[in-house]
Scaffold this motif. Structure first.
Motif, PDB file in Angstrom:
ATOM      1  N   ILE A  77       4.381   7.565 -16.364  1.00  0.00           N
ATOM      2  CA  ILE A  77       4.064   6.749 -15.413  1.00  0.00           C
ATOM      3  C   ILE A  77       5.007   5.797 -14.918  1.00  0.00           C
ATOM      4  CG2 ILE A  77       3.186   4.547 -16.412  1.00  0.00           C
ATOM      5  CD1 ILE A  77       1.116   5.892 -17.539  1.00  0.00           C
ATOM      6  N   ASP A 133       4.867  13.723 -13.855  1.00  0.00           N
ATOM      7  CA  ASP A 133       4.095  13.445 -14.605  1.00  0.00           C
ATOM      8  C   ASP A 133       4.813  12.828 -15.442  1.00  0.00           C
ATOM      9  OD1 ASP A 133       1.817  14.232 -15.759  1.00  0.00           O
ATOM     10  OD2 ASP A 133       2.593  15.725 -17.728  1.00  0.00           O
ATOM     11  N   ALA A 169       2.720   7.161  -6.681  1.00  0.00           N
ATOM     12  CA  ALA A 169       1.906   7.876  -7.292  1.00  0.00           C
ATOM     13  C   ALA A 169       1.926   9.113  -6.578  1.00  0.00           C
ATOM     14  CB  ALA A 169       0.035   7.393  -6.402  1.00  0.00           C
ATOM     15  N   LEU A 185       0.883  -1.054   0.299  1.00  0.00           N
ATOM     16  CA  LEU A 185       0.496  -0.464  -0.140  1.00  0.00           C
ATOM     17  C   LEU A 185       0.719   1.171  -0.120  1.00  0.00           C
ATOM     18  CD1 LEU A 185      -2.651  -0.684   2.288  1.00  0.00           C
ATOM     19  CD2 LEU A 185      -2.991  -1.097   0.723  1.00  0.00           C
ATOM     20  N   GLU A 245       4.608   9.910  -9.502  1.00  0.00           N
ATOM     21  CA  GLU A 245       4.086  10.139 -10.761  1.00  0.00           C
ATOM     22  C   GLU A 245       3.637  11.507 -10.934  1.00  0.00           C
ATOM     23  OE1 GLU A 245       3.021   5.442 -11.768  1.00  0.00           O
ATOM     24  OE2 GLU A 245       1.627   6.509 -10.841  1.00  0.00           O
ATOM     25  N   ASP A 246       2.943  11.696  -9.893  1.00  0.00           N
ATOM     26  CA  ASP A 246       2.285  13.331 -10.023  1.00  0.00           C
ATOM     27  C   ASP A 246       3.339  13.946 -10.105  1.00  0.00           C
ATOM     28  OD1 ASP A 246       0.104  11.952 -10.151  1.00  0.00           O
ATOM     29  OD2 ASP A 246      -0.761  12.549  -7.783  1.00  0.00           O
ATOM     30  N   MET A 297       2.150   2.257  -3.092  1.00  0.00           N
ATOM     31  CA  MET A 297       1.334   2.212  -4.386  1.00  0.00           C
ATOM     32  C   MET A 297       1.289   4.264  -3.937  1.00  0.00           C
ATOM     33  SD  MET A 297      -2.633   1.741  -5.315  1.00  0.00           S
ATOM     34  CE  MET A 297      -3.143   2.822  -3.467  1.00  0.00           C
ATOM     35  N   SER A 303       5.237   1.472 -14.773  1.00  0.00           N
ATOM     36  CA  SER A 303       4.183   0.326 -14.184  1.00  0.00           C
ATOM     37  C   SER A 303       5.019  -0.409 -13.874  1.00  0.00           C
ATOM     38  CB  SER A 303       4.420   0.431 -16.217  1.00  0.00           C
ATOM     39  OG  SER A 303       5.336  -0.511 -15.990  1.00  0.00           O
ATOM     40  N   MET A 304       4.279  -0.996 -13.001  1.00  0.00           N
ATOM     41  CA  MET A 304       4.497  -2.514 -12.322  1.00  0.00           C
ATOM     42  C   MET A 304       5.512  -3.402 -12.650  1.00  0.00           C
ATOM     43  SD  MET A 304       1.014  -3.650 -10.741  1.00  0.00           S
ATOM     44  CE  MET A 304       2.122  -3.594  -9.159  1.00  0.00           C
TER      45      MET A 304
END
Lengths: 409, 79
Positions: free
Chosen positions: B55, B53, B46, B39, B49-50, B42, B57-58
């Protein structure tokens, strides 16, 4: 020489399971009955079974519409056993497609008013097969973090880039879709009902966003089929956006009352899936009796409005009863036929599960890592065949057990 | 943006997740040293990533075990 190898130190491949073995031993040493070793000695109806010699109300079976003992369903299964034998011994693409497999796919097309239906041997394989096959190298799968294990395993089996977002968070999903490189294929994977907490997804809004970014959309409606939506087609139907869904995944092992999985779609090229989807090709097809029971059940579910209404009543009554008794629930209001009761920890969850079993009630104990936010849950799934009196009885059992275990004050 | 600046921005993001205030170096491991569970991963991913800007990926996350690898991955993803 083989004997030389005898001196090489040996790593037990099972040592990775030691923490779980230890956790299980601690739990069982406390004297609690094994929550994952229950045997149903006899099943009397969709809602009652004999467990450990005790008559037990079933509240954790996903048998939402109570079709498992429907006389028409059983008769169809017996007839198919007589006419087609006990099994197909073959793949759907070789010798494993009988008239019954075609007939159940036809029933699914009519149930969902869609052009194509493909039946898998389990719901797990339906997600595994469709997701791993349609999203390939260079494509992106954007999925809810609380997705079912079969969805995650489908992602893992394929070659696509896997991008999860926070549960039911539309903004988080949109951000990820926006950042995907131009030209890449995109698949958004959602569920209608999330089975751990029994909450539903805001599919209409989420699918609109997915569409805006040119993604194809797959929705797993395993826990809503037969129950949610005017025709029981699921949450997408209920929210008026089923026509925006490219692939609906479902199962026969819940409302339909047998075993098997499926995908329905209007995609014009959908039939090619039968040749390229490995979990469809490289396994034996469902037995004739299973597809016959499924078909009969699906056709009856098309006209099950009264049962759907009674199941909603049961869900509302149980939700209110447990909430009023002082239990903490997974959702503020009843959103599906699943009511999740949140336990303070695994120890008291297991104790509560056992106390309920002694009261004569079976529910599912769900624990990490299957649960969101490491919660321990007692999951209740209601059935349209639970009587109003049984629901009251269940609330009484929960209240007594909750006090005995010290979860209720 | 150079590696140093990227590293500084990631260091600022990691602080709220670094409950035990472990000293961060390029060799600090997320699971073993910072004890991130799934958790936390994640939420942390995030946040990164924000901020940038991008991604992650897993599939890419699976290759990232320590802080230095994360900084390198972000620099690369930023292009």
């Amino acid at each position: 020489m083989l004997s030389d190898n005898m001196t090489v130190s040996h790593t037990d491949l099972f040592s990775k399971f030691d923490p779980l073995i230890e956790m299980r031993r601690n739990l069982l040493d406390s004297g609690v009955e094994d929550p994952f070793g229950l045997v149903m000695e006899r099943v009397l109806s969709p809602t009652v079974a004999m467990c450990n010699g005790r008559e037990t109300i079933l509240l954790g079976t996903y048998n939402y519409m109570g079709m498992t003992f429907d006389p028409d369903v059983i008769a169809a299964g017996k007839q198919a056993l007589d006419d087609f034998g006990s099994g197909t011994t073959g793949s759907r693409v070789l010798n494993g497609t009988y008239a019954g497999h075609r007939a159940v796919e036809q029933a699914l097309c009519e149930f969902y008013a869609m052009d194509h239906a493909m039946v898998f041997s389990t719901g797990y394989q339906a997600n595994l097969g469709i997701i791993s096959t349609i999203a390939g190298k260079g494509d992106y799968i954007v999925l809810d973090i609380d997705s079912h294990a079969s969805i995650w395993d489908g992602c893992k089996m394929g070659d696509a880039e896997v991008v999860p977002f926070k549960h039911n968070d539309i903004e988080a999903m949109e951000k990820r879709l926006r950042r995907i490189p131009d030209g890449a294929g995109k698949l958004v994977v959602l569920e209608g009902v999330y089975s751990m907490l029994g909450d539903i997804a805001p599919l209409k809004d989420m699918i609109a966003v997915a569409r805006k970014y040119g993604a194809m959309v797959l929705v797993d409606e395993a826990h809503s089929m037969g129950f949610i939506g005017p025709n029981g087609r699921g949450v997408a139907e209920d929210q008026g956006c089923l026509d925006q869904v490219d692939f609906v995944i479902g199962t026969f092992s819940k409302s339909v009352g047998t075993v098997g999985g499926f995908c329905v779609s209007n995609h014009p090229k959908f039939e090619i899936m039968r040749l390229v989807c490995r979990p469809y090709v490289f396994t034996a097809s469902l037995p004739p009796s299973v597809v016959a029971t499924a078909r009969t059940s699906i056709r009856k579910l098309m006209h099950a409005g009264a049962k759907r209404a009674h199941l909603w009543e049961n869900s509302k009554t149980l939700h209110k009863g447990l909430k009023d008794a002082g239990f903490q629930l997974g959702t503020d209001s009843p959103q599906s036929a699943i009511i999740a009761v949140i336990m303070p920890d695994l120890e008291r969850g297991a104790a509560m599960w056992e106390a309920l079993l002694h009261e004569g009630l079976y529910v599912n104990l769900a624990r990490p890592p299957a649960t969101p936010a490491n919660m321990t849950l007692l999951r209740c799934s209601l059935c349209a065949e639970h009587s109003a009196a049984q629901v009251q009885q269940i609330i009484g059992m929960f209240t007594r057990a909750g006090k005995a275990v010290g979860i209720l004050g | 943006m150079d590696r140093e600046e990227t590293s500084a921005r990631i260091a600022a993001l990691i602080a709220p997740f670094n409950k035990k205030e472990v000293a961060i170096t390029d060799r600090t491991r997320f699971t073993d040293d910072l004890e991130f569970d799934s958790l936390t991963v994640m939420d942390f991913v995030a946040a990164i990533e924000d901020e940038f800007d991008i991604i992650i990926s897993m599939n890419q996350q699976a290759e990232i075990e320590n802080y230095g690898q994360l900084v390198d991955a972000v620099v690369k993803l930023r292009g």
